[in-house]
Design an enzyme around this catalytic site. Structure first.
Site, short mmCIF file in Angstrom:
data_model
loop_
_atom_site.label_atom_id
_atom_site.label_comp_id
_atom_site.label_asym_id
_atom_site.label_seq_id
_atom_site.Cartn_x
_atom_site.Cartn_y
_atom_site.Cartn_z
N PHE A 227 6.82 1.73 -3.88
CA PHE A 227 8.18 1.96 -3.39
C PHE A 227 8.74 3.34 -3.72
O PHE A 227 9.83 3.70 -3.26
CB PHE A 227 9.16 0.88 -3.89
CG PHE A 227 8.85 -0.50 -3.37
CD1 PHE A 227 9.13 -0.85 -2.06
CD2 PHE A 227 8.28 -1.45 -4.21
CE1 PHE A 227 8.84 -2.12 -1.58
CE2 PHE A 227 7.99 -2.72 -3.74
CZ PHE A 227 8.28 -3.06 -2.41
N ASP B 174 0.86 -1.19 0.00
CA ASP B 174 0.00 0.00 0.00
C ASP B 174 0.89 1.23 0.00
O ASP B 174 2.10 1.14 0.24
CB ASP B 174 -0.99 -0.01 1.17
CG ASP B 174 -0.34 0.25 2.52
OD1 ASP B 174 0.78 -0.27 2.74
OD2 ASP B 174 -0.93 0.94 3.35
N TYR C 275 2.87 4.80 0.81
CA TYR C 275 3.46 5.42 2.00
C TYR C 275 2.41 6.32 2.66
O TYR C 275 1.59 6.93 1.98
CB TYR C 275 4.67 6.25 1.62
CG TYR C 275 5.85 5.45 1.10
CD1 TYR C 275 6.53 4.55 1.91
CD2 TYR C 275 6.29 5.61 -0.22
CE1 TYR C 275 7.62 3.83 1.43
CE2 TYR C 275 7.37 4.89 -0.71
CZ TYR C 275 8.03 4.00 0.13
OH TYR C 275 9.11 3.30 -0.35
N HIS D 236 11.17 -9.18 1.32
CA HIS D 236 10.87 -7.76 1.17
C HIS D 236 12.14 -6.94 1.41
O HIS D 236 12.97 -7.32 2.23
CB HIS D 236 9.78 -7.37 2.18
CG HIS D 236 9.15 -6.06 1.90
ND1 HIS D 236 9.71 -4.86 2.32
CD2 HIS D 236 8.01 -5.72 1.25
CE1 HIS D 236 8.93 -3.87 1.93
NE2 HIS D 236 7.90 -4.35 1.28
#
Length: 243
Positions: free
Chosen positions: A91, A78, A80, A207
């Site tokens: 990202f 999702d 920031y 991740h």
């Protein structure tokens, strides 16, 4: 105070005018569904109540990377949740923003794997340069409220983003799917089921978050995904991604 990347009530629903025909079709079908209508009502109510929601441009990944030009898919979870950060690309952060820890690790692996230095300047954290080369930077939820990570992840966005992922997987054009972390890897079976032929490249690693980037069994640092993607593209006589 309104932030530049904050959604306004008048921004909802966002226009599909800038999207390629296939994206526009999938998005329109979603908003005509019961789940889509319910999500639209929730977001309208939240905006009317003064909730601070990011980003202002939830379709930016789709707008910058038309369906037929997608060569690589990087899945995030999702947006920031801080002021000025989310810009509609997984990202990626907006102009002048400090590079977050996960993105810092992504750039560290790009450098280790390919030797490519991260550009300097106010836009160093924006991945628009990747999106414009055919890298779809797709979060599975497209909005979030200020300081409340993943608060919209159960609102129905994933029904839409799953349909986008499945459409890409079902298409004849080979594509590379980079699945970092358990959430993204949870889409692997959906990709495989939608694929008419096993012609896609699916790469998995932890991740890039500092909490997991170096952990076994598949550390992100050292995964070599960026070089592998370019080797795979070269084998198809396609231009590499300038990471």
């Amino acid at each position: 105070m309104m932030f530049a990347n904050q959604m306004r009530l008048e921004d909802w629903p966002p226009s599909v005018g800038g999207l390629s025909p296939r994206w526009a079709q999938l998005v329109a079908e979603y908003w005509q569904s019961d789940v889509g209508r319910a999500l639209s009502e929730k977001l309208t109510e939240a905006l009317a109540a003064g909730k601070v929601i990011y980003p202002r441009t939830p379709y930016k990944a789709l707008a910058l990377t038309p369906f037929e030009k997608v060569r690589v898919i990087i899945l995030g979870q999702d947006p920031y949740h801080g002021p000025g950060q989310a810009e509609g690309l997984a990202f990626s952060v907006g102009h002048g923003q400090k590079i977050p820890p996960s993105l810092r690790n992504i750039f560290k692996e790009v450098l280790r794997d390919t030797g490519a230095e991260v550009p300097f300047g106010a836009d160093a954290g924006s991945l628009e340069r990747w999106a414009e080369q055919g890298v779809l930077l797709l979060n599975t939820a497209l909005t979030v409220e200020d300081s409340q990570p993943a608060c919209h992840s159960k609102w129905g966005w994933e029904v839409l983003t799953d349909s986008l992922i499945e459409a890409l997987a079902a298409d004849d054009q080979p594509r590379a799917f980079l699945l970092w972390g358990a959430h993204a890897q949870g889409k692997a079976a959906r990709i495989a089921q939608a694929s008419a032929m096993p012609h896609h490249l699916i790469l998995k690693a932890n991740h890039p978050s500092p909490l997991s980037a170096l952990r076994p069994p598949a550390p992100f640092i050292g995964c070599g995904h960026f070089g592998q993607v370019n080797q795979w593209l070269a084998a198809q006589n396609k231009n590499p991604i300038v990471w």
